[in-house]
Structure formats: structure tokens, C-alpha cells
Design a protein around this motif. Structure first.
Motif, short mmCIF file in Angstrom:
data_model
loop_
_atom_site.label_atom_id
_atom_site.label_comp_id
_atom_site.label_asym_id
_atom_site.label_seq_id
_atom_site.Cartn_x
_atom_site.Cartn_y
_atom_site.Cartn_z
N GLU A 281 0.86 -1.19 0.00
CA GLU A 281 0.00 0.00 0.00
C GLU A 281 0.89 1.23 0.00
O GLU A 281 1.73 1.40 0.87
N PHE A 282 0.69 2.09 -1.00
CA PHE A 282 1.44 3.33 -1.10
C PHE A 282 0.46 4.50 -1.08
O PHE A 282 -0.51 4.51 -1.84
N ALA A 283 0.73 5.48 -0.22
CA ALA A 283 -0.20 6.60 -0.05
C ALA A 283 -0.08 7.65 -1.14
O ALA A 283 -0.96 8.49 -1.28
N ARG A 284 1.00 7.61 -1.93
CA ARG A 284 1.21 8.63 -2.95
C ARG A 284 1.68 7.99 -4.25
O ARG A 284 2.35 6.96 -4.23
N SER A 285 1.37 8.63 -5.35
CA SER A 285 1.91 8.19 -6.63
C SER A 285 3.31 8.78 -6.79
O SER A 285 3.73 9.65 -6.03
N GLY A 286 4.03 8.30 -7.78
CA GLY A 286 5.38 8.80 -8.02
C GLY A 286 6.43 7.75 -7.72
O GLY A 286 6.13 6.55 -7.60
N ASN A 287 7.66 8.20 -7.58
CA ASN A 287 8.78 7.29 -7.33
C ASN A 287 8.95 7.00 -5.84
O ASN A 287 8.92 7.91 -5.01
N TRP A 288 9.13 5.75 -5.53
CA TRP A 288 9.46 5.29 -4.17
C TRP A 288 10.78 4.55 -4.22
O TRP A 288 11.04 3.78 -5.15
N ARG A 289 11.61 4.79 -3.22
CA ARG A 289 12.88 4.06 -3.11
C ARG A 289 12.65 2.89 -2.15
O ARG A 289 12.35 3.09 -0.97
N LEU A 290 12.77 1.68 -2.67
CA LEU A 290 12.52 0.47 -1.90
C LEU A 290 13.83 -0.13 -1.40
O LEU A 290 14.82 -0.19 -2.15
N PHE A 291 13.80 -0.60 -0.15
CA PHE A 291 14.95 -1.28 0.44
C PHE A 291 14.49 -2.65 0.92
O PHE A 291 13.72 -2.76 1.87
N LEU A 292 14.98 -3.69 0.24
CA LEU A 292 14.63 -5.06 0.57
C LEU A 292 15.79 -5.71 1.31
O LEU A 292 16.92 -5.75 0.82
N GLN A 293 15.52 -6.22 2.49
CA GLN A 293 16.54 -6.88 3.31
C GLN A 293 16.20 -8.36 3.44
O GLN A 293 15.07 -8.72 3.79
N PHE A 294 17.18 -9.20 3.15
CA PHE A 294 16.99 -10.65 3.25
C PHE A 294 18.31 -11.30 3.68
O PHE A 294 19.39 -10.73 3.52
N ARG A 295 18.20 -12.51 4.20
CA ARG A 295 19.37 -13.18 4.77
C ARG A 295 19.61 -14.54 4.10
O ARG A 295 18.67 -15.32 3.89
N THR A 296 20.89 -14.80 3.80
CA THR A 296 21.33 -16.11 3.33
C THR A 296 22.66 -16.45 4.00
O THR A 296 23.51 -15.57 4.17
N ALA A 297 22.82 -17.70 4.40
CA ALA A 297 24.07 -18.17 5.02
C ALA A 297 24.53 -17.24 6.13
O ALA A 297 25.73 -17.00 6.30
N GLY A 298 23.59 -16.71 6.90
CA GLY A 298 23.93 -15.87 8.03
C GLY A 298 24.28 -14.44 7.69
O GLY A 298 24.57 -13.64 8.58
N GLN A 299 24.24 -14.07 6.40
CA GLN A 299 24.60 -12.72 5.98
C GLN A 299 23.35 -11.95 5.56
O GLN A 299 22.50 -12.47 4.81
N LEU A 300 23.24 -10.70 6.01
CA LEU A 300 22.11 -9.84 5.66
C LEU A 300 22.45 -9.04 4.41
O LEU A 300 23.50 -8.40 4.34
N HIS A 301 21.57 -9.08 3.43
CA HIS A 301 21.75 -8.34 2.18
C HIS A 301 20.68 -7.25 2.09
O HIS A 301 19.55 -7.44 2.54
N THR A 302 21.05 -6.14 1.45
CA THR A 302 20.09 -5.04 1.24
C THR A 302 20.11 -4.64 -0.22
O THR A 302 21.15 -4.20 -0.73
N ALA A 303 18.97 -4.80 -0.88
CA ALA A 303 18.84 -4.40 -2.27
C ALA A 303 17.97 -3.15 -2.33
O ALA A 303 16.95 -3.06 -1.65
N ALA A 304 18.38 -2.18 -3.16
CA ALA A 304 17.63 -0.93 -3.31
C ALA A 304 17.21 -0.73 -4.75
O ALA A 304 18.01 -0.98 -5.68
N LEU A 305 15.97 -0.30 -4.95
CA LEU A 305 15.52 0.01 -6.31
C LEU A 305 14.48 1.11 -6.26
O LEU A 305 13.83 1.34 -5.23
N THR A 306 14.33 1.83 -7.37
CA THR A 306 13.33 2.87 -7.50
C THR A 306 12.11 2.29 -8.19
O THR A 306 12.22 1.75 -9.30
N LEU A 307 10.96 2.39 -7.55
CA LEU A 307 9.73 1.81 -8.07
C LEU A 307 8.73 2.92 -8.39
O LEU A 307 8.49 3.80 -7.57
N LYS A 308 8.17 2.87 -9.59
CA LYS A 308 7.16 3.86 -10.00
C LYS A 308 5.77 3.37 -9.59
O LYS A 308 5.36 2.28 -9.94
N VAL A 309 5.07 4.22 -8.85
CA VAL A 309 3.70 3.90 -8.41
C VAL A 309 2.74 4.84 -9.13
O VAL A 309 2.92 6.06 -9.10
N GLY A 310 1.72 4.28 -9.76
CA GLY A 310 0.77 5.07 -10.53
C GLY A 310 -0.28 5.75 -9.67
O GLY A 310 -0.40 5.52 -8.50
#
Length: 310
Positions: A281-310
């Protein structure tokens, strides 16, 4: 046949008579036929004044926040009587620092009773005004209600710090809240005028490829899927992180509105993936910067991307 007084009075009514006058006549005449048929009009006229006075409370959805606003959009330091207070207005640049803050309740006293959400009582975020330098921390609380978040070194510029929590007592018990404050990091800021990377449904992090799918619209709840792969192969060894396989936070370009996207995939051991479902759920249209955090083999990874919301 002669007319009764009530019949004569009914005939005397004109087309412009008010509903109230008609109701009074029918009541006075005590007619079991016409009076019954017109009862709804009299009831409606009497109820209209009350309905008008109560309309703001009786209209569906009027007392609820817009979609995407659970806990608020994070752009205020106060909500529902709760306030985020900080001991320091500035943080030193280029060095790790403890950021100390407290949450005060409607009674003005520091809150010390918080519910656990995704294994933590407090989720704390820091991000610069250009949506770089993202940090997601879990501070510790002293007995007096002072929280301490151990920030990694921050680049100079204007930052915003967010506290996400749920009081476990008092007037706001069970209410998820997100409060924030701006924080200055001394020094010459560089890169703050740089635009976000272009909108994209994919991102790279530590050799992993993250792909987002979903038709996202502002102020509407949608399902969103995040797929994770490595070397072109779907990942199936995700480990739980905060009771889920991925934690997803977003910030709106420009005003830095906050959104936490809730995971829906059931956790079942250390073999999550490759596809993860989120309630978005996004309260506004436009660009949002997303930060996804997930773990594998005990290591935390952070992926960032710009998502366009209509």
C-alpha cells in the motif's frame, strides 16, 4: 356524504406544505391508512437533522486513514498524542554515533511499554534527504524510556530518522505508529541534488538479483511479488529475518513519506524463496525508493531500487 374535519384539513393542504406540517396533520387525524403510508416521510424529516449532525462519524471510512497510511506516513514527530523527542538535533559526520530518543505518551511521560512487532519492540530507520545511506536498526531502551540507536557513520547533509512502534499500554495500546524527525549531520553535503536512479523492477545486491512484479497504484492495496535469484538460478535458501524471509521498507521521493510493506509468505525453515509475497500500500503516486533486506548463510543483504507507483 359530509367530510370529517380531518378529511377537510387534508384537502386544504397545498403542494408546497412542508413535510413537518403534513406529519402534524396526519398525527392529529390519527388515520390508520394514510398516516401509516406516510410515516416514512415524517420519520425521514425528523431524522435528517440528526443525520446531518452525525454525518462525519457515520460515513464509511471517514475515521480511518487512507490505504498505505497504517501507522501514519511518518512525516510528523507526533501522532495520536504520542511524540518522538530526541536529545540531539545534530549527529557528527563520518563516525559511528549513538542516537538517543524517547517516545512520550498523551500524558507527557516517557513510554516504556511496547508491543513486539517482527521480533522487536522498536524499528528505527535513518535515511538522507536524497534517499541514500539507508539504515534499519533495533535500538535498546533504558529503564527511563530512553532509546539508543547505534548509527553507522553518516555522510553530511539532512537526514530523517523514523521510529516505528506499537504501544502496549495506555490510550494507544495496539496502535501501530511511525514518527520521525529531521537530523543534521554537519559538514559539506555532496550529492544531495542527484536524482534517484531510474525506476526499475530489478536490482542487484551482493550477486543476487531482485525482481519486483505487481500493478501498483496509490491509495490502493495490491499484492506484490519479489523474486530473488543468484547467477540466474532461483534462490531457495533464504533464512528467516525478523520472523519473515524479507523486510521491505519504502520512502517517497520528495517528501520522504514512509511505507512498510508487510510480508505474507509463511516462514518454514532456512529454505525460503524464490518468490515472496507482500501486501503493498502506497499513499502517494510517483517514485518510491525500496529497500529489501533478506538473509542467506547468516549474511544480511540489502537491495535498493526505484519503483514507479501510478
Amino acid at each position: 356524504m359530509s367530510s370529517s374535519p380531518c378529511t377537510s384539513l387534508r384537502r386544504a393542504l397545498t403542494a408546497t406544505a412542508t413535510a413537518a406540517a403534513l406529519g402534524a396533520v396526519l398525527t392529529a387525524c390519527g388515520s390508520s391508512g394514510t398516516g401509516h403510508d406516510m410515516a416514512g416521510m415524517n420519520h425521514g424529516a425528523a431524522a435528517s437533522a440528526t443525520a446531518s449532525a452525525e454525518a462525519p462519524h457515520s460515513m464509511p471510512g471517514m475515521d480511518h486513514e487512507m490505504p498505505g497510511m497504517e501507522g501514519g506516513n511518518g512525516l510528523s514527530d507526533s501522532q495520536a498524542g504520542y511524540r518522538l523527542t530526541a536529545q540531539d538535533a545534530a549527529v557528527p559526520a563520518g563516525t559511528a554515533a549513538d542516537y538517543r530518543f524517547a517516545i512520550t505518551g498523551p500524558d507527557g511521560k516517557a513510554v516504556t511499554d511496547f508491543a513486539v512487532d517482527q521480533t522487536k519492540q522498536m524499528h528505527f530507520y535513518a535515511i538522507r534527504s536524497d534517499l541514500t545511506g539507508f539504515q534499519h536498526l533495533h535500538p535498546t531502551m533504558a529503564p527511563d524510556g530512553t532509546w539508543s540507536a547505534s548509527l553507522a557513520a553518516l555522510a553530511p547533509g539532512t537526514w530523517r530518522t523514523y521510529a516505528s512502534f506499537t504501544p502496549d499500554s495506555g490510550d494507544g495500546k495496539g496502535t501501530a505508529l511511525v514518527l520521525s524527525r529531521t537530523t543534521t549531520v554537519a559538514g559539506a553535503a555532496t550529492g544531495t541534488g542527484t536524482a534517484l536512479p531510474p525506476a526499475s523492477v530489478t536490482a542487484q545486491a551482493d550477486g543476487y538479483t531482485v525482481t519486483v512484479t505487481g500493478d501498483l497504484m496509490a491509495n490502493m492495496a495490491h499484492g506484490m511479488t519479489v523474486g530473488i535469484a543468484k547467477d540466474g538460478k532461483p534462490v531457495t535458501d533464504l533464512q528467516p529475518y525478523l520472523d519473515t524471509y524479507a523486510h521491505l521498507t519504502a520512502f517517497h521521493e520528495g517528501d520522504m513519506a514512509f511505507a512498510h510493506l508487510h510480508p505474507e509468505t509463511t516462514v518454514n525453515g532456512d529454505h525460503g524463496g524464490p518468490d515472496l509475497s507482500f501486501h503493498a500500500e502506497f499513499a502517494r503516486s510517483g517514485n518510491w525508493r525500496l529497500f529489501l533486506q533478506f538473509r542467506t548463510a547468516g549474511q544480511l543483504h540489502t537491495a535498493a531500487l526505484t519503483l514507479k507507483v501510478g
